[in-house]
Design a protein around this motif. Structure first.
Motif, short mmCIF file in Angstrom:
data_model
loop_
_atom_site.label_atom_id
_atom_site.label_comp_id
_atom_site.label_asym_id
_atom_site.label_seq_id
_atom_site.Cartn_x
_atom_site.Cartn_y
_atom_site.Cartn_z
N GLU A 162 -8.05 10.51 -11.96
CA GLU A 162 -8.03 9.12 -12.40
C GLU A 162 -8.09 8.24 -11.16
O GLU A 162 -7.37 8.48 -10.20
N PRO A 163 -8.93 7.23 -11.17
CA PRO A 163 -8.94 6.32 -10.02
C PRO A 163 -7.69 5.44 -10.02
O PRO A 163 -7.18 5.06 -11.08
N ILE A 164 -7.17 5.19 -8.85
CA ILE A 164 -6.06 4.25 -8.71
C ILE A 164 -6.42 3.27 -7.61
O ILE A 164 -7.24 3.56 -6.74
N ARG A 165 -5.83 2.10 -7.66
CA ARG A 165 -6.09 1.09 -6.65
C ARG A 165 -4.92 1.00 -5.70
O ARG A 165 -3.78 0.88 -6.14
N VAL A 166 -5.21 1.07 -4.42
CA VAL A 166 -4.20 0.88 -3.39
C VAL A 166 -4.78 -0.05 -2.34
O VAL A 166 -6.00 -0.09 -2.14
N GLY A 167 -3.92 -0.78 -1.70
CA GLY A 167 -4.36 -1.67 -0.65
C GLY A 167 -4.85 -0.90 0.57
O GLY A 167 -4.54 0.29 0.75
N ARG A 168 -5.61 -1.57 1.41
CA ARG A 168 -6.11 -0.92 2.62
C ARG A 168 -4.99 -0.42 3.51
O ARG A 168 -5.09 0.67 4.09
N ASP A 169 -3.94 -1.22 3.63
CA ASP A 169 -2.80 -0.80 4.45
C ASP A 169 -2.16 0.47 3.90
O ASP A 169 -1.80 1.37 4.65
N THR A 170 -2.02 0.53 2.58
CA THR A 170 -1.44 1.71 1.94
C THR A 170 -2.32 2.93 2.16
O THR A 170 -1.83 4.02 2.49
N LYS A 171 -3.62 2.76 2.01
CA LYS A 171 -4.55 3.87 2.23
C LYS A 171 -4.46 4.37 3.66
O LYS A 171 -4.47 5.58 3.92
N GLU A 172 -4.35 3.45 4.61
CA GLU A 172 -4.23 3.84 6.01
C GLU A 172 -2.94 4.61 6.27
O GLU A 172 -2.93 5.60 7.00
N VAL A 223 -0.95 14.36 -0.57
CA VAL A 223 -0.01 13.55 0.21
C VAL A 223 0.98 12.86 -0.72
O VAL A 223 2.19 12.89 -0.50
N ILE A 224 0.48 12.27 -1.78
CA ILE A 224 1.34 11.55 -2.73
C ILE A 224 2.31 12.52 -3.40
O ILE A 224 3.51 12.22 -3.54
N ARG A 225 1.85 13.71 -3.78
CA ARG A 225 2.74 14.70 -4.40
C ARG A 225 3.84 15.13 -3.44
O ARG A 225 4.99 15.31 -3.83
N ARG A 226 3.48 15.30 -2.17
CA ARG A 226 4.49 15.68 -1.17
C ARG A 226 5.53 14.56 -1.03
O ARG A 226 6.73 14.83 -0.96
#
Length: 44
Positions: A5-15, A31-34
């Motif tokens: 599923e696509p999710i939206r995150v900010g550029r800072d969060t992605k970095e 990464v999110i699961r960890r």
């Protein structure tokens, strides 16, 4: 193949997620699961 599923995150969060990868080919899902696992362990 797993359903995604696509999710939206900010550029800072992605970095930040990119910096948390333990291997360049690790997925953001991994990464999110960890992070969730660490969070749950801290809540016990």
């Amino acid at each position: 193949m797993p359903v995604t599923e696509p999710i939206r995150v900010g550029r800072d969060t992605k970095e930040e997620l990119r910096r948390l990868k333990v291997h360049p080919r690790e997925t953001y899902d991994d990464v999110i699961r960890r992070l969730i696992d660490v969070y749950r362990k801290c809540q016990q």
